[in-house]
Scaffold this motif. Structure first.
Motif, PDB file in Angstrom:
ATOM      1  N   ILE A  87      16.429 -37.523  20.693  1.00 24.92           N
ATOM      2  CA  ILE A  87      16.399 -36.483  21.717  1.00 24.92           C
ATOM      3  C   ILE A  87      16.823 -35.164  21.077  1.00 24.92           C
ATOM      4  O   ILE A  87      17.871 -35.094  20.442  1.00 24.92           O
ATOM      5  CB  ILE A  87      17.349 -36.829  22.882  1.00 24.92           C
ATOM      6  CG1 ILE A  87      16.936 -38.146  23.528  1.00 24.92           C
ATOM      7  CG2 ILE A  87      17.365 -35.709  23.911  1.00 24.92           C
ATOM      8  CD1 ILE A  87      17.942 -38.688  24.504  1.00 24.92           C
ATOM      9  N   ILE A  88      16.019 -34.147  21.246  1.00 22.73           N
ATOM     10  CA  ILE A  88      16.371 -32.820  20.731  1.00 22.73           C
ATOM     11  C   ILE A  88      17.188 -32.118  21.804  1.00 22.73           C
ATOM     12  O   ILE A  88      16.753 -32.009  22.953  1.00 22.73           O
ATOM     13  CB  ILE A  88      15.121 -32.000  20.379  1.00 22.73           C
ATOM     14  CG1 ILE A  88      14.309 -32.693  19.292  1.00 22.73           C
ATOM     15  CG2 ILE A  88      15.506 -30.588  19.951  1.00 22.73           C
ATOM     16  CD1 ILE A  88      12.995 -32.021  18.971  1.00 22.73           C
ATOM     17  N   ILE A  89      18.369 -31.636  21.425  1.00 22.91           N
ATOM     18  CA  ILE A  89      19.255 -30.937  22.356  1.00 22.91           C
ATOM     19  C   ILE A  89      19.414 -29.508  21.861  1.00 22.91           C
ATOM     20  O   ILE A  89      19.897 -29.279  20.754  1.00 22.91           O
ATOM     21  CB  ILE A  89      20.617 -31.645  22.452  1.00 22.91           C
ATOM     22  CG1 ILE A  89      20.418 -33.074  22.948  1.00 22.91           C
ATOM     23  CG2 ILE A  89      21.554 -30.872  23.368  1.00 22.91           C
ATOM     24  CD1 ILE A  89      21.651 -33.917  22.899  1.00 22.91           C
ATOM     25  N   ILE A  90      18.994 -28.553  22.686  1.00 21.00           N
ATOM     26  CA  ILE A  90      19.061 -27.123  22.367  1.00 21.00           C
ATOM     27  C   ILE A  90      20.096 -26.483  23.287  1.00 21.00           C
ATOM     28  O   ILE A  90      20.074 -26.711  24.498  1.00 21.00           O
ATOM     29  CB  ILE A  90      17.693 -26.430  22.582  1.00 21.00           C
ATOM     30  CG1 ILE A  90      16.576 -27.152  21.822  1.00 21.00           C
ATOM     31  CG2 ILE A  90      17.753 -24.961  22.216  1.00 21.00           C
ATOM     32  CD1 ILE A  90      16.603 -26.975  20.338  1.00 21.00           C
ATOM     33  N   LEU A 150      12.258 -25.283  16.764  1.00 19.07           N
ATOM     34  CA  LEU A 150      12.560 -24.957  18.158  1.00 19.07           C
ATOM     35  C   LEU A 150      13.852 -24.159  18.274  1.00 19.07           C
ATOM     36  O   LEU A 150      13.941 -23.209  19.054  1.00 19.07           O
ATOM     37  CB  LEU A 150      12.648 -26.234  19.003  1.00 19.07           C
ATOM     38  CG  LEU A 150      11.359 -27.029  19.183  1.00 19.07           C
ATOM     39  CD1 LEU A 150      11.627 -28.280  19.999  1.00 19.07           C
ATOM     40  CD2 LEU A 150      10.274 -26.192  19.805  1.00 19.07           C
ATOM     41  N   LYS A 151      14.857 -24.519  17.497  1.00 17.29           N
ATOM     42  CA  LYS A 151      16.129 -23.789  17.525  1.00 17.29           C
ATOM     43  C   LYS A 151      15.927 -22.359  17.033  1.00 17.29           C
ATOM     44  O   LYS A 151      16.478 -21.418  17.597  1.00 17.29           O
ATOM     45  CB  LYS A 151      17.169 -24.494  16.653  1.00 17.29           C
ATOM     46  CG  LYS A 151      17.650 -25.807  17.230  1.00 17.29           C
ATOM     47  CD  LYS A 151      18.795 -26.398  16.454  1.00 17.29           C
ATOM     48  CE  LYS A 151      18.387 -26.840  15.077  1.00 17.29           C
ATOM     49  NZ  LYS A 151      19.469 -27.524  14.349  1.00 17.29           N
ATOM     50  N   ARG A 152      15.107 -22.205  16.006  1.00 14.29           N
ATOM     51  CA  ARG A 152      14.843 -20.872  15.460  1.00 14.29           C
ATOM     52  C   ARG A 152      14.076 -20.027  16.480  1.00 14.29           C
ATOM     53  O   ARG A 152      14.346 -18.832  16.629  1.00 14.29           O
ATOM     54  CB  ARG A 152      14.046 -21.006  14.173  1.00 14.29           C
ATOM     55  CG  ARG A 152      14.175 -19.806  13.275  1.00 14.29           C
ATOM     56  CD  ARG A 152      13.472 -20.012  11.972  1.00 14.29           C
ATOM     57  NE  ARG A 152      14.331 -20.728  11.037  1.00 14.29           N
ATOM     58  CZ  ARG A 152      13.905 -21.498  10.058  1.00 14.29           C
ATOM     59  NH1 ARG A 152      12.613 -21.668   9.867  1.00 14.29           N
ATOM     60  NH2 ARG A 152      14.745 -22.090   9.257  1.00 14.29           N
ATOM     61  N   LEU A 153      13.136 -20.650  17.187  1.00 12.99           N
ATOM     62  CA  LEU A 153      12.368 -19.956  18.216  1.00 12.99           C
ATOM     63  C   LEU A 153      13.276 -19.461  19.335  1.00 12.99           C
ATOM     64  O   LEU A 153      13.130 -18.340  19.819  1.00 12.99           O
ATOM     65  CB  LEU A 153      11.290 -20.892  18.790  1.00 12.99           C
ATOM     66  CG  LEU A 153      10.465 -20.357  19.939  1.00 12.99           C
ATOM     67  CD1 LEU A 153       9.480 -19.314  19.420  1.00 12.99           C
ATOM     68  CD2 LEU A 153       9.731 -21.482  20.622  1.00 12.99           C
ATOM     69  N   CYS A 154      14.232 -20.291  19.744  1.00 14.25           N
ATOM     70  CA  CYS A 154      15.141 -19.936  20.839  1.00 14.25           C
ATOM     71  C   CYS A 154      16.301 -19.064  20.363  1.00 14.25           C
ATOM     72  O   CYS A 154      16.998 -18.472  21.185  1.00 14.25           O
ATOM     73  CB  CYS A 154      15.696 -21.195  21.490  1.00 14.25           C
ATOM     74  SG  CYS A 154      14.438 -22.192  22.290  1.00 14.25           S
ATOM     75  N   GLY A 155      16.536 -19.021  19.074  1.00 11.40           N
ATOM     76  CA  GLY A 155      17.632 -18.217  18.544  1.00 11.40           C
ATOM     77  C   GLY A 155      18.992 -18.792  18.878  1.00 11.40           C
ATOM     78  O   GLY A 155      19.936 -18.052  19.151  1.00 11.40           O
ATOM     79  N   GLY A 188      21.634 -22.710  18.654  1.00 11.66           N
ATOM     80  CA  GLY A 188      21.932 -23.950  17.948  1.00 11.66           C
ATOM     81  C   GLY A 188      21.425 -25.156  18.715  1.00 11.66           C
ATOM     82  O   GLY A 188      20.921 -25.062  19.828  1.00 11.66           O
ATOM     83  N   GLY A 189      21.614 -26.300  18.090  1.00 11.29           N
ATOM     84  CA  GLY A 189      21.201 -27.538  18.721  1.00 11.29           C
ATOM     85  C   GLY A 189      21.345 -28.696  17.766  1.00 11.29           C
ATOM     86  O   GLY A 189      21.837 -28.549  16.653  1.00 11.29           O
TER      87      GLY A 189
END
Length: 121
Positions: free
Chosen positions: A94-97, A80-85, A87-88
């Protein structure tokens, strides 16, 4: 009306109802363990929301309720972090982006086969 316990004293302030000491010198509050409950129920629905509180005005996107173990959750967060470009991190399941990526994450998590809701407006 046999309940005579002292709750407040002008001399010492608030009184602990358990031990009877002033709340600043309470001996029982260290023994209490507060069980932290999840914000959302574990009903199989993944929820995505935008948060800014407690982050000095920085916007983050939080993803709750993904039914994965820690290792798989870390890997999923990495994609997900890679998709959004951006960090997180993963904290307490809980995933925090970093940033507001609700629409992007909604599409990606739905493609993974999960039921997703955008929470909080």
């Amino acid at each position: 009306m046999g309940n005579n316990r002292l709750v407040y004293s002008t001399e010492s302030g608030r009184i602990c109802p358990s031990c009877g000491h002033p709340s600043t010198k309470c001996t029982c509050k260290k023994k209490k363990t507060v069980k932290k409950q999840s914000v959302y129920p574990n009903d199989g629905i993944v929820r995505i929301r935008r948060e800014v509180k407690g982050r000095k005005g920085k916007t983050v996107t939080a993803v709750f309720g993904i039914p994965l173990d820690d290792r798989k959750l870390q890997q999923f967060a990495k994609t997900l972090k890679r998709l959004c470009g951006t960090g997180g991190t993963v904290k307490d399941g809980i995933i925090i982006i970093q940033g507001d990526h609700r629409k992007t994450l909604l599409k990606e998590i739905e493609q993974q086969g999960y039921d997703v809701k955008v929470a909080g407006g």
